[in-house]
Design a protein around this motif. Structure first.
Motif, PDB file in Angstrom:
ATOM      1  N   GLN A 168       0.885  -1.040   0.104  1.00  0.00           N
ATOM      2  CA  GLN A 168      -0.034  -0.058   0.174  1.00  0.00           C
ATOM      3  C   GLN A 168       1.032   0.983   0.146  1.00  0.00           C
ATOM      4  O   GLN A 168       0.630   1.929  -0.670  1.00  0.00           O
ATOM      5  N   GLN A 169       1.910   1.329   0.880  1.00  0.00           N
ATOM      6  CA  GLN A 169       2.953   2.675   0.816  1.00  0.00           C
ATOM      7  C   GLN A 169       3.426   2.827  -0.431  1.00  0.00           C
ATOM      8  O   GLN A 169       3.437   3.777  -0.962  1.00  0.00           O
ATOM      9  N   GLU A 170       4.106   1.434  -1.135  1.00  0.00           N
ATOM     10  CA  GLU A 170       4.369   1.517  -2.352  1.00  0.00           C
ATOM     11  C   GLU A 170       3.560   2.151  -3.379  1.00  0.00           C
ATOM     12  O   GLU A 170       3.973   2.766  -4.292  1.00  0.00           O
ATOM     13  N   LEU A 171       2.449   1.787  -3.431  1.00  0.00           N
ATOM     14  CA  LEU A 171       1.387   2.088  -4.361  1.00  0.00           C
ATOM     15  C   LEU A 171       1.053   3.747  -4.321  1.00  0.00           C
ATOM     16  O   LEU A 171       0.927   4.293  -5.193  1.00  0.00           O
ATOM     17  N   ILE A 172       1.041   4.079  -3.154  1.00  0.00           N
ATOM     18  CA  ILE A 172       0.771   5.538  -2.665  1.00  0.00           C
ATOM     19  C   ILE A 172       1.845   6.332  -3.126  1.00  0.00           C
ATOM     20  O   ILE A 172       1.842   7.207  -3.938  1.00  0.00           O
ATOM     21  N   GLN A 173       3.401   5.809  -2.853  1.00  0.00           N
ATOM     22  CA  GLN A 173       4.372   6.465  -3.471  1.00  0.00           C
ATOM     23  C   GLN A 173       4.374   6.457  -5.067  1.00  0.00           C
ATOM     24  O   GLN A 173       4.745   7.426  -5.745  1.00  0.00           O
ATOM     25  N   ARG A 174       3.851   5.394  -5.602  1.00  0.00           N
ATOM     26  CA  ARG A 174       3.761   5.452  -7.178  1.00  0.00           C
ATOM     27  C   ARG A 174       2.576   6.381  -7.591  1.00  0.00           C
ATOM     28  O   ARG A 174       2.964   6.939  -8.643  1.00  0.00           O
ATOM     29  N   GLU A 175       1.789   6.482  -7.060  1.00  0.00           N
ATOM     30  CA  GLU A 175       0.633   7.210  -7.384  1.00  0.00           C
ATOM     31  C   GLU A 175       1.220   8.713  -7.293  1.00  0.00           C
ATOM     32  O   GLU A 175       0.690   9.451  -8.016  1.00  0.00           O
ATOM     33  N   ARG A 176       1.837   9.048  -6.227  1.00  0.00           N
ATOM     34  CA  ARG A 176       2.463  10.383  -6.152  1.00  0.00           C
ATOM     35  C   ARG A 176       3.569  10.744  -7.079  1.00  0.00           C
ATOM     36  O   ARG A 176       3.372  11.701  -7.872  1.00  0.00           O
ATOM     37  N   LEU A 177       4.288   9.765  -7.539  1.00  0.00           N
ATOM     38  CA  LEU A 177       5.177   9.903  -8.711  1.00  0.00           C
ATOM     39  C   LEU A 177       4.512  10.342  -9.864  1.00  0.00           C
ATOM     40  O   LEU A 177       4.568  10.693 -10.895  1.00  0.00           O
ATOM     41  N   ALA A 178       3.175   9.319 -10.299  1.00  0.00           N
ATOM     42  CA  ALA A 178       2.397   9.537 -11.357  1.00  0.00           C
ATOM     43  C   ALA A 178       1.782  11.010 -11.367  1.00  0.00           C
ATOM     44  O   ALA A 178       1.740  11.452 -12.659  1.00  0.00           O
ATOM     45  N   THR A 179       1.388  11.446 -10.376  1.00  0.00           N
ATOM     46  CA  THR A 179       0.715  12.588 -10.050  1.00  0.00           C
ATOM     47  C   THR A 179       1.776  13.643 -10.597  1.00  0.00           C
ATOM     48  O   THR A 179       1.757  14.723 -11.455  1.00  0.00           O
ATOM     49  N   ILE A 180       3.217  13.643 -10.096  1.00  0.00           N
ATOM     50  CA  ILE A 180       4.058  14.557 -10.193  1.00  0.00           C
ATOM     51  C   ILE A 180       4.368  14.475 -11.763  1.00  0.00           C
ATOM     52  O   ILE A 180       4.658  15.507 -12.464  1.00  0.00           O
ATOM     53  N   GLY A 181       4.365  13.167 -12.276  1.00  0.00           N
ATOM     54  CA  GLY A 181       4.746  12.936 -13.848  1.00  0.00           C
ATOM     55  C   GLY A 181       3.768  13.709 -14.464  1.00  0.00           C
ATOM     56  O   GLY A 181       4.082  14.422 -15.597  1.00  0.00           O
ATOM     57  N   GLU A 182       2.350  13.588 -14.276  1.00  0.00           N
ATOM     58  CA  GLU A 182       1.341  13.892 -14.920  1.00  0.00           C
ATOM     59  C   GLU A 182       1.569  15.591 -14.959  1.00  0.00           C
ATOM     60  O   GLU A 182       1.205  16.354 -16.069  1.00  0.00           O
ATOM     61  N   THR A 183       1.911  16.223 -13.870  1.00  0.00           N
ATOM     62  CA  THR A 183       2.008  17.796 -13.629  1.00  0.00           C
ATOM     63  C   THR A 183       3.136  18.291 -14.372  1.00  0.00           C
ATOM     64  O   THR A 183       3.039  19.124 -15.149  1.00  0.00           O
ATOM     65  N   VAL A 184       4.266  17.367 -14.533  1.00  0.00           N
ATOM     66  CA  VAL A 184       5.609  17.999 -14.975  1.00  0.00           C
ATOM     67  C   VAL A 184       5.073  17.982 -16.812  1.00  0.00           C
ATOM     68  O   VAL A 184       5.384  18.592 -17.491  1.00  0.00           O
ATOM     69  N   ALA A 185       4.356  16.617 -17.007  1.00  0.00           N
ATOM     70  CA  ALA A 185       4.052  16.622 -18.559  1.00  0.00           C
ATOM     71  C   ALA A 185       3.359  17.807 -19.027  1.00  0.00           C
ATOM     72  O   ALA A 185       3.330  18.427 -19.999  1.00  0.00           O
ATOM     73  N   GLY A 186       2.148  18.037 -18.084  1.00  0.00           N
ATOM     74  CA  GLY A 186       1.364  19.210 -18.355  1.00  0.00           C
ATOM     75  C   GLY A 186       2.119  20.614 -18.424  1.00  0.00           C
ATOM     76  O   GLY A 186       1.939  21.422 -19.633  1.00  0.00           O
ATOM     77  N   LEU A 187       2.913  21.044 -17.552  1.00  0.00           N
ATOM     78  CA  LEU A 187       3.709  22.076 -17.675  1.00  0.00           C
ATOM     79  C   LEU A 187       4.581  22.067 -18.917  1.00  0.00           C
ATOM     80  O   LEU A 187       4.765  23.132 -19.491  1.00  0.00           O
ATOM     81  N   ALA A 188       5.238  20.856 -19.161  1.00  0.00           N
ATOM     82  CA  ALA A 188       6.076  20.911 -20.556  1.00  0.00           C
ATOM     83  C   ALA A 188       5.390  21.348 -21.570  1.00  0.00           C
ATOM     84  O   ALA A 188       5.771  21.835 -22.635  1.00  0.00           O
ATOM     85  N   HIS A 189       4.120  20.597 -21.676  1.00  0.00           N
ATOM     86  CA  HIS A 189       3.348  20.810 -22.856  1.00  0.00           C
ATOM     87  C   HIS A 189       2.789  22.306 -23.003  1.00  0.00           C
ATOM     88  O   HIS A 189       3.137  23.089 -24.244  1.00  0.00           O
TER      89      HIS A 189
END
Length: 175
Positions: free
Chosen positions: A136-157
């Motif tokens: 569960q902790q690993e999943l939360i960490q991955r979700e955080r990283l995915a959210t950060i990745g989506e934010t960075v991708a949006g900013l890059a766009h």
């Protein structure tokens, strides 16, 4: 009868501890950690049903086979109600005693096995719970990283859009 049972059971490989009365039986039970008891209903001082009750109070996993020369139904019911694993009438026949002893030994073995399974089950549940918490902790960490990745991708766009506009504007100025 006590001596004959001792000789017979010892010859079958049992470690035998004898007692002449109920009090001696209880002392021997506690002293030797006995798990399988044969007791007569009628004994000096304390009867077999009382011995049975006291043994079950001290160790409910111990198996008690009650023997009697007075095979009345009330005694059998009282013995079984108080936790006796079997009830044998005198004269004791070897095959009936062997069968009762085997059933009692099987019950002791199954009780121990069930206890081991229960203990192991609790350990496995704890281990699985720890694994689930970790996952569960690993999943939360991955979700955080995915959210950060989506934010960075949006900013890059957005940055690329601005850069494209600037390049277009520079092109127009140069033209």
């Amino acid at each position: 009868i006590l001596e004959m049972l001792e000789i017979s059971l010892a010859s079958e490989g049992y470690d035998v501890v004898t007692a002449e009365n109920g009090m001696e039986a209880l002392e021997a039970f506690e002293k030797h950690g006995i798990k399988l008891v044969l007791t007569d209903i009628r004994m000096p001082g304390m009867d077999g049903i009382e011995v049975l009750k006291k043994i079950k109070e001290k160790d409910d996993e111990a198996e008690v086979i009650v023997i009697t020369g007075h095979g009345d139904m009330d005694s059998a019911i009282a013995a079984i109600r108080n936790g006796a694993s079997d009830f044998i009438t005198k004269p004791i026949r070897d095959e009936i005693l062997s069968l009762a002893l085997q059933r009692a030994k099987d019950k002791i073995h199954l009780t121990r096995q069930l206890k081991d399974y229960t203990d192991n089950l609790e350990d496995k549940v704890q281990a699985c719970t720890a694994e689930l918490v970790e996952a569960q902790q690993e999943l939360i960490q991955r979700e955080r990283l995915a959210t950060i990745g989506e934010t960075v991708a949006g900013l890059a766009h957005f940055i690329k859009n601005i850069l494209t506009g600037l390049r277009g504007g520079r092109y127009m100025v140069n033209r």
